[in-house]
Design a protein around this motif. Structure first.
Motif, PDB file in Angstrom:
ATOM      1  N   PRO A  88       0.830  -1.202   0.000  1.00  0.00           N
ATOM      2  CA  PRO A  88       0.000   0.000   0.000  1.00  0.00           C
ATOM      3  C   PRO A  88       0.867   1.255   0.000  1.00  0.00           C
ATOM      4  O   PRO A  88       2.001   1.236   0.472  1.00  0.00           O
ATOM      5  N   PRO A  89       0.359   2.359  -0.526  1.00  0.00           N
ATOM      6  CA  PRO A  89       1.160   3.584  -0.603  1.00  0.00           C
ATOM      7  C   PRO A  89       1.365   4.235   0.758  1.00  0.00           C
ATOM      8  O   PRO A  89       0.566   4.072   1.681  1.00  0.00           O
ATOM      9  N   CYS A  90       2.465   4.982   0.852  1.00  0.00           N
ATOM     10  CA  CYS A  90       2.768   5.840   2.006  1.00  0.00           C
ATOM     11  C   CYS A  90       2.910   5.077   3.320  1.00  0.00           C
ATOM     12  O   CYS A  90       2.497   5.569   4.373  1.00  0.00           O
ATOM     13  N   GLN A 104      11.855   6.176  -1.408  1.00  0.00           N
ATOM     14  CA  GLN A 104      11.900   4.987  -2.254  1.00  0.00           C
ATOM     15  C   GLN A 104      11.281   5.307  -3.610  1.00  0.00           C
ATOM     16  O   GLN A 104      10.423   6.189  -3.731  1.00  0.00           O
ATOM     17  N   VAL A 105      11.739   4.580  -4.615  1.00  0.00           N
ATOM     18  CA  VAL A 105      11.201   4.700  -5.975  1.00  0.00           C
ATOM     19  C   VAL A 105      10.696   3.328  -6.385  1.00  0.00           C
ATOM     20  O   VAL A 105      11.425   2.337  -6.293  1.00  0.00           O
ATOM     21  N   ASN A 106       9.432   3.260  -6.791  1.00  0.00           N
ATOM     22  CA  ASN A 106       8.894   2.022  -7.339  1.00  0.00           C
ATOM     23  C   ASN A 106       8.015   2.356  -8.538  1.00  0.00           C
ATOM     24  O   ASN A 106       7.820   3.528  -8.877  1.00  0.00           O
ATOM     25  N   PHE A 114       7.432   8.119  -6.509  1.00  0.00           N
ATOM     26  CA  PHE A 114       8.502   8.594  -5.633  1.00  0.00           C
ATOM     27  C   PHE A 114       7.881   8.933  -4.282  1.00  0.00           C
ATOM     28  O   PHE A 114       7.082   9.852  -4.169  1.00  0.00           O
ATOM     29  N   GLU A 115       8.225   8.134  -3.257  1.00  0.00           N
ATOM     30  CA  GLU A 115       7.710   8.361  -1.905  1.00  0.00           C
ATOM     31  C   GLU A 115       8.849   8.840  -1.017  1.00  0.00           C
ATOM     32  O   GLU A 115       9.971   8.328  -1.100  1.00  0.00           O
TER      33      GLU A 115
END
Length: 604
Positions: A88-90, A104-106, A114-115
Motif C-alpha cells: 500500500p502507498p505511504c 523509495q522509488v517504485n 517517488f515516496e
C-alpha cells in the motif's frame, strides 16, 4: 559535495524537526509524487535513471540519526533500489533504530512513484527530484529520439545550496502572537487502519477550472478551498455548525523568500468559514476565503509565522532539553493543535517539462499520508489531478466535492486501477511477541489462582509474577530495539542489572546483583558489541557512541567497589579495567571519530 571520506551530517531544518518525533503507523508523514507515462515502465531503465539522478541530488542519500538534544541526518552508503510496487502507498519509511533511506522509488504499470519522508524534503524538493528522475528515464528509454538533456536547476548549484536552511536564513525575532484559536469542526467515523489509506483521485480540465475561478474573480486555489469547505459542511449536523470548518493550506515560502534549498521550506495558512445555520451562498464562502488569502499571503505575515516557529527552536531552555523531553513536548503540541484544523489542502502547482518530453507523459499526481483527510493537487498541461487521501472509511466528503464541481459544469473523471491488489502488511516476529506476552500473563494468572486456592497463607505467586515480568521486559526490549543491535545491547546492559538489583532488594539484599551480575553483564555485553561490529562490518559512526556508553557503564562496578557497595574485588576490577582500556583505546586510536560523534550527538 557529498564525497567526503568522513561522515557528512546536517541538522534538521525547523519544519523537519517535528516529523521524526511524531511519525507513527497511523501517520507516517510520507507523501507520494508520481508520474504516469503513456507506456509501461521498464524497471532496469528506471534503476539506471535513479542512479544518475542521485549524482545530482546526493542530499537524499541520508539516514536519520538520534542525538541527545536533536535528530540529525547523516550521509549513508546505502543505494536506493527500484522495485515494482507491491505494498500500500505511504507506509513507514522512517523506522526508529533502523538505518534506511528516507525515500523509495517504485513503479506500477505506466506509473513511476517517488515516496519520501517529510523530514527529508517538502513538495517542491520532491517534484524537483521526480522531474529529474523522469527526464533521465526518458533519456535512457528513448535514447534514439534525441531528447534534450535539460537542467531544472541553476548550473552552479552546490550541495550547500541544496542543504541551505531557509528558516535559519530568514529568521528574525517575531512580534507578539495573535490571540487564542477557536477549535474547528472535527471529522469522525470508522477509520481505515494502517496500510489502508483511502485514495480517491479525480481528473479535471485545468483550463475549465481556471475559467470558473475567474468568474468569481479568484485564483484556482481560493476557488477549490471554498469548494472543499462546502463539501465538509454538507456532512455537518445543525449542532456541529457552531464550529467553523478550517483548512490547513501549506505555502511554498520560496515564492516569498528566495532559496534553492531542497530541504523543507514551507509555511501554512488556515482559511476557514463559520457556516450559518440557515442558507448560505457559495459566493459568500468564496469572498471570505479570498479576503483571508489576501490578508495572510504576504511576505510580512508569512515571515511572522515562520519566525514564531523558529523562536521556539531558538529558546535556550528548550534547546538544552534532552531529545526525549522534546519529543514528548512535540507530541503533546500536535495533539493540542489537532483541533485547530478540520482538513488539509495542498496545492503543489504546475509541473512543467520541455515540450519534447510532453508526448511521453500522461500526467503527474500527488497525495500524502494523513490522520485526517487531505486534498492534494498538481497539474501537467491541461490535466489537473485532485487527489484525496483519507484515514476514514466513508468517502462522503470526496463525493460531495466532486458533486459540487459537477454543479459548476466541471466534470471530473475518477481514476481507476491505481494500485496493486491490497494485501495486509506482515510484521515478522510480532505474532511471536504477542504469544509470549500472553504466555507471561497466563503464567502469572495461573500462579495467583493456584496460590490462592492451595496455599493462601503464602505469597509465592508474587515471585512468579516478578519473574514473568522480568522475562517480558527483557524480551520486549529486545523486540522493540531489534533494528539496532548495538543500541539493544546498551539497553540490556542497563536493564538486566537493574532488574537483578530489584530482585536482590526484594529478597533481603545479599549483594549478588552488584557483586556478580553487574560486572558480568557489562563484560559480556562489551564482548557481544565487538562481535556484532565485526560480523556486520559496521563503519565507525555506527558503533562509536555505543562503545562510549558501554565503556562508561562498565566503570560503574569499580566505582561501587571504591564506595564499598560491592564486595567481590576481582570481577569489579576486571570489568573496570577492561572498560577503562576500551575508552582509552577509542581516545588514542579513534579520537577524531570519537569527538566528531560526540559533537553530532550533543549538538543543540
Amino acid at each position: 559535495m557529498f564525497g567526503s571520506k568522513r561522515a557528512h551530517w546536517r541538522k534538521l531544518d525547523n519544519a523537519a524537526k517535528i516529523f521524526p518525533a511524531t511519525s507513527n503507523k497511523k501517520d507516517t508523514r510520507v507523501f507520494r509524487f508520481y508520474c504516469e507515462l503513456k507506456e509501461p515502465v521498464e524497471g532496469k531503465a528506471l534503476q539506471a535513471a535513479l542512479d544518475k539522478t542521485m549524482e545530482k541530488y546526493p542530499v537524499f542519500l541520508s539516514v536519520m540519526r538520534k542525538g541527545l538534544f536533536w535528530y540529525y541526518l547523516e550521509k549513508s552508503e546505502l543505494k536506493p533500489v527500484v522495485k515494482e510496487e507491491s505494498e500500500p502507498p505511504c507506509l513507514n519509511l522512517y523506522i526508529r533504530d533502523r538505518k534506511t533511506l528516507l525515500f523509495q522509488v517504485n513503479y506500477y504499470k505506466t506509473r513511476i512513484n517517488f515516496e519520501v519522508f517529510h523530514a527529508l524534503t517538502d513538495g517542491t524538493g520532491a517534484i524537483q527530484f521526480l522531474k529529474e528522475l523522469v527526464k533521465n528515464y526518458l533519456l535512457i528509454r528513448h535514447e534514439a529520439d534525441g531528447l534534450p538533456d535539460v537542467s531544472f536547476t541553476e548550473e552552479d548549484m552546490t550541495l550547500q545550496d541544496q542543504e541551505s536552511d531557509g528558516f535559519a536564513k530568514y529568521y528574525k525575532k517575531p512580534k507578539k502572537g495573535s490571540g487564542k484559536k477557536v477549535h474547528s469542526f472535527q471529522l469522525s467515523g470508522a477509520r481505515t487502519g494502517y496500510g489502508s489509506l483511502n485514495i480517491t483521485e479525480g481528473l479535471v480540465s485545468c483550463r475549465a477550472l481556471l475559467g470558473k475561478a475567474k468568474e468569481y474573480g479568484v485564483s484556482m486555489t481560493v476557488f477549490l478551498t471554498a469548494v472543499f469547505l462546502c463539501a465538509v459542511h454538507e456532512e455537518m449536523s445543525r449542532r456541529q455548525r457552531k464550529k467553523p470548518v478550517v483548512l490547513m493550506v501549506p505555502v511554498n515560502l520560496r515564492k516569498y523568500f528566495p532559496s534553492s534549498s531542497m530541504l523543507n521550506f514551507f509555511g501554512w495558512i488556515e482559511p476557514g468559514y463559520l457556516f450559518p445555520e440557515e442558507e448560505y451562498s457559495f459566493g459568500d464562502v468564496v469572498e471570505s476565503v479570498k479576503a483571508y488569502f489576501k490578508e495572510e499571503l504576504t511576505k510580512d505575515r508569512l515571515g511572522q509565522r515562520m519566525s514564531s516557529l523558529m523562536s521556539l527552536e531558538q529558546n535556550p531552555l528548550l534547546r538544552i532539553a534532552p531529545l526525549e523531553i522534546k519529543n514528548l513536548g512535540m507530541q503533546l503540541g500536535v495533539q493540542l493543535a489537532k483541533d485547530d484544523v478540520t482538513a488539509i489542502f495542498s496545492n503543489l502547482g504546475v509541473v512543467s517539462l520541455p515540450r519534447e518530453y510532453v508526448p511521453y507523459i500522461r500526467r503527474f499526481g500527488v497525495f500524502t499520508s494523513t490522520p485526517k483527510i487531505e486534498l492534494s493537487m498538481c497539474s501537467f498541461e491541461d490535466d489537473l489531478v485532485l487527489s484525496f487521501a483519507s484515514c476514514f472509511q466513508d468517502q462522503n466528503i470526496e463525493r460531495n466535492f466532486f458533486r459540487i464541481l459537477k454543479g459548476f459544469g466541471l466534470e471530473a473523471e475518477l481514476l481507476e486501477d491505481r494500485f496493486p491488489a491490497k494485501k495486509t502488511p506482515e510484521y515478522k516476529g510480532l505474532r511471536f511477541f504477542q504469544w509470549f506476552s500472553f504466555s507471561c500473563i497466563a503464567a502469572a494468572c495461573a500462579a495467583v489462582m493456584v496460590n490462592l486456592i492451595f496455599t493462601p497463607s503464602l505469597r509465592w505467586s508474587v515471585y512468579v509474577i516478578g519473574g514473568a515480568l522480568s522475562m517480558w521486559l527483557a524480551l520486549a526490549l529486545g523486540f522493540f530495539k531489534r533494528h539496532n543491535l548495538l543500541k539493544n545491547a546498551v539497553w540490556q546492559m542497563l536493564l538486566l542489572p537493574a532488574v537483578c538489583v530489584i530482585w536482590d532488594l526484594c529478597t533481603g539484599w545479599h549483594g549478588w546483583s552488584v557483586d556478580y551480575v553487574l560486572p558480568a553483564v557489562c563484560m559480556l555485553i562489551q564482548l557481544s558489541m565487538l562481535i556484532i561490529t565485526k560480523v556486520q562490518k559496521l563503519p565507525v559512526q555506527e558503533y562509536m557512541i555505543y562503545y562510549i556508553l558501554a565503556g562508561l557503564i562498565g566503570l560503574l562496578p569499580a566505582l561501587l567497589l571504591a564506595l564499598g557497595a560491592a564486595q567481590v574485588v576481582y570481577l569489579s576490577v576486571l570489568c573496570g579495567g577492561i572498560s577503562f582500556l576500551m575508552l582509552t583505546g577509542l581516545l588514542i586510536f579513534k579520537s577524531r571519530d570519537m569527538f566528531t560523534e560526540l559533537y553530532k550527538k550533543l549538538h543543540f
